[in-house]
Scaffold this motif. Structure first.
Motif, PDB file in Angstrom:
ATOM      1  N   PHE A   1       0.859  -1.182   0.000  1.00 36.48           N
ATOM      2  CA  PHE A   1       0.000   0.000   0.000  1.00 36.48           C
ATOM      3  C   PHE A   1       0.892   1.227   0.000  1.00 36.48           C
ATOM      4  N   HIS A   2       0.801   2.056  -1.044  1.00 34.64           N
ATOM      5  CA  HIS A   2       1.729   3.170  -1.182  1.00 34.64           C
ATOM      6  C   HIS A   2       1.001   4.426  -1.671  1.00 34.64           C
ATOM      7  N   SER A   3       0.249   5.048  -0.768  1.00 39.82           N
ATOM      8  CA  SER A   3      -0.456   6.314  -1.049  1.00 39.82           C
ATOM      9  C   SER A   3      -1.223   6.273  -2.372  1.00 39.82           C
ATOM     10  N   PRO A   4      -2.176   5.349  -2.528  1.00 36.75           N
ATOM     11  CA  PRO A   4      -2.872   5.232  -3.817  1.00 36.75           C
ATOM     12  C   PRO A   4      -3.710   6.439  -4.193  1.00 36.75           C
ATOM     13  N   TYR A   5      -4.154   7.242  -3.226  1.00 41.42           N
ATOM     14  CA  TYR A   5      -4.945   8.420  -3.586  1.00 41.42           C
ATOM     15  C   TYR A   5      -4.080   9.567  -4.100  1.00 41.42           C
TER      16      TYR A   5
ATOM     17  N   ARG B   1      -0.333  17.103 -24.505  1.00 37.05           N
ATOM     18  CA  ARG B   1       0.284  17.336 -23.204  1.00 37.05           C
ATOM     19  C   ARG B   1      -0.422  16.525 -22.125  1.00 37.05           C
ATOM     20  N   SER B   2       0.338  16.180 -21.114  1.00 29.98           N
ATOM     21  CA  SER B   2      -0.270  15.507 -19.959  1.00 29.98           C
ATOM     22  C   SER B   2      -1.087  16.506 -19.162  1.00 29.98           C
ATOM     23  N   LEU B   3      -2.078  16.004 -18.444  1.00 33.92           N
ATOM     24  CA  LEU B   3      -2.868  16.866 -17.567  1.00 33.92           C
ATOM     25  C   LEU B   3      -1.999  17.380 -16.426  1.00 33.92           C
ATOM     26  N   PRO B   4      -2.267  18.579 -15.941  1.00 31.04           N
ATOM     27  CA  PRO B   4      -1.543  19.040 -14.738  1.00 31.04           C
ATOM     28  C   PRO B   4      -1.723  18.036 -13.607  1.00 31.04           C
ATOM     29  N   LYS B   5      -0.683  17.833 -12.818  1.00 28.28           N
ATOM     30  CA  LYS B   5      -0.705  16.793 -11.790  1.00 28.28           C
ATOM     31  C   LYS B   5      -1.885  16.914 -10.837  1.00 28.28           C
ATOM     32  N   PRO B   6      -2.221  18.114 -10.298  1.00 30.65           N
ATOM     33  CA  PRO B   6      -3.386  18.196  -9.403  1.00 30.65           C
ATOM     34  C   PRO B   6      -4.681  17.781 -10.080  1.00 30.65           C
ATOM     35  N   VAL B   7      -4.833  18.135 -11.365  1.00 33.58           N
ATOM     36  CA  VAL B   7      -6.043  17.745 -12.099  1.00 33.58           C
ATOM     37  C   VAL B   7      -6.076  16.231 -12.282  1.00 33.58           C
ATOM     38  N   ALA B   8      -4.937  15.642 -12.633  1.00 32.49           N
ATOM     39  CA  ALA B   8      -4.873  14.189 -12.839  1.00 32.49           C
ATOM     40  C   ALA B   8      -5.188  13.442 -11.547  1.00 32.49           C
ATOM     41  N   ILE B   9      -4.643  13.926 -10.425  1.00 31.20           N
ATOM     42  CA  ILE B   9      -4.919  13.283  -9.139  1.00 31.20           C
ATOM     43  C   ILE B   9      -6.396  13.414  -8.791  1.00 31.20           C
TER      44      ILE B   9
END
Length: 516
Positions: A283-287, A373-381
């Protein structure tokens, strides 16, 4: 026996650890036998009906399973190098062993599902079997199937039976994982804690305390909110949840299962570390995942490894083109959902994640093709988290199907009701007034606190990274000021955790994965 029970904390663990300390400098075999017997005592303590006399049948079940698989595995290992394979490439004894294991799992876990399904579809005269699901059977069955396959490939040694029994039954990972591999565990058992064993004690206790805090202080209170809202959604003739309540139910259960499973994983790692054993990371911070692919690299990691190595890749993986890959992904996740619970809503959960993975791989293909382009990290999370919350709805509703008095219809009704409210089919109202709330004693907005903690705080393994808490190594440990050390301030912090736990340690609740 639960990790969060007085029996385990004050009786079993001190006795098991004390015996290990006394014997670890004696013969290796005696130490292994002691840990094996202690693990069997841990498993055998369980009684599905506390009001009835204790019965040894469940202990006989796991012992019989171990003897059966050990004998087949030893024969497969001895003949692996000189075996002439049939056209299928699979020795008949391996096929027999896998079928026998799956049959045992099917009888105890899925016979009731098919009887309930037949009744729900209108069939009559089909008696529901009275089988009780033995603890940990899903885990030790998969673990032994993997062992048999490796034995047939010539990748195992001819272990002594006491070694094999401890490998399967080692109590920290027996009930709810991680699903361990023989190559990971057998060498560690031989070391019996290794050099400087005493250093493992504070590390193990620290990790265990954090896990216990997650379970008692975060997961169990979140369950109060989730249980009440899901029960309202499942009730016939009851009112529909508002949109705010439906999303609160989904997020509350997301927090419950996150901290329940994370807490159990920490306690398993901590308990094993007391004996000088490192378990694989599960288990490694899946959220914090930025995609569903990333989520499954972080959630129940050893199950993902098993499904990949022993199901997805043998089905063909991605080697036969995109269409076949998507089909293999969906089949793997549907079966993974069914492994989690003997209910069709668990299959629905697996199907949702299978669809998510297919969409994720399709998006990666489009990004490469059109150089997007990849989605911004906060949006992807955020998008990944919302998708996971939605999928947790039928997973939690599966409790109504697993209940002896429940039905598939109850589970589907709860899922349909919450989905309808989530997506605005019953209006767009937020949380109702306090007088009309299902949960009046707790503020539902409190679930935002653990949600935020999931995203901004390092996880337990990162905090203890300098001491390598698991077999898995980290490439990005937490900042230095978060790193745990065996010093007085951290000892005091552990005492504070225990005090907070003690104030809420008013009842014993099972871990969610215990029922799988």
């Amino acid at each position: 026996m639960l990790f969060n029970s007085y029996t385990f904390l004050l009786l079993f663990l001190p006795l098991a650890l004390g015996g290990f300390l006394l014997l670890r400098r004696s013969s290796y075999r005696l130490t292994v036998v002691w840990l094996g017997l202690a693990s069997l005592a841990y498993y055998g303590y369980w009684n599905p009906d506390p009001g009835a006399p204790w019965s040894p049948q469940w202990l006989g079940l796991i012992l019989g399973s171990c003897v059966f698989n050990f004998l087949i595995g030893r024969h497969l290992a001895r003949h692996a190098s000189r075996r002439t394979h049939p056209p299928s490439g699979k020795p008949p004894l391996l096929i027999l062993g896998v079928i026998a294991n799956l049959t045992l799992l099917g009888i105890f876990k899925y016979a009731g599902l098919f009887a309930k399904t037949a009744e729900w579809l209108g069939a009559t005269g089909i008696p529901a079997p009275g089988f009780i699901l033995p603890l940990g059977i899903s885990f030790f069955t998969f673990q032994q199937i993997a062992y048999l396959i490796d034995a047939a490939r010539g990748e195992t040694e001819e272990y002594h039976f006491s070694d094999y029994l401890l490998f399967v039954s080692f109590f920290p990972q027996l009930i709810a994982g991680p699903i361990v591999h023989h190559k990971e565990m057998m060498p560690q058992f031989r070391m019996r804690g290794g050099i400087g064993w005493h250093r493992h004690l504070p590390i193990g206790f620290g990790i265990f305390a954090i896990g216990l805090f997650k379970k008692v202080v975060v997961a169990d209170p979140s369950a109060v909110i989730a249980n009440a809202l899901f029960a309202t959604a499942a009730a016939e003739g009851g009112r529909e949840l508002t949109m705010g309540e439906a999303w609160t139910a989904g997020v509350a259960y997301s927090m419950q299962i996150y901290f329940d499973f994370s807490g159990y994983s920490d306690m398993a790692i901590g308990a094993a570390r007391l004996f000088g054993i490192r378990l694989p990371l599960n288990f490694h911070s899946p959220y914090k995942a930025t995609s569903i692919i990333d989520f499954w690299r972080r959630w129940h990691m050893t199950l993902s490894r098993f499904l990949r190595d022993y199901l997805y890749i043998p089905l063909g993986g991605s080697r036969r083109g995109p269409s076949r890959r998507y089909l293999n992904l969906m089949a793997t996740m549907l079966l993974g959902g069914l492994w989690h619970g003997a209910g069709w809503t668990y299959v629905l959960w697996g199907g949702l994640h299978g669809a998510y993975l297919c969409i994720n791989h399709g998006w990666i293909h489009l990004k490469k093709k059109f150089q997007l382009r990849s989605l911004p990290k906060p949006v992807a999370i955020g998008l990944t988290f919302i998708a996971v919350v939605i999928a947790w709805v039928p997973f939690r509703a599966g409790n109504f199907e697993l209940d002896p008095a429940g039905t598939t219809g109850d589970a589907l009704r709860a899922s349909r009701s919450i989905f309808s409210s989530m997506f605005g089919f019953h209006g767009f109202e937020g949380l109702p007034d306090k007088a009309q709330r299902v949960i009046a004693s707790r503020d539902p907005l409190l679930i935002l606190i653990p949600a935020i903690a999931c995203w901004i705080l390092p996880n337990t393994q990162q905090i203890f990274a300098r001491y390598r808490p698991t077999i898995t190594r980290f490439t990005r440990p937490s900042p230095a000021w978060w790193q745990w050390r065996p010093t007085l301030p951290y000892a005091l912090a552990t005492v504070v955790l225990l005090v907070v736990i003690g104030r809420q340690f008013d009842k014993v609740s099972e871990f969610i994965y215990f029922q799988f």
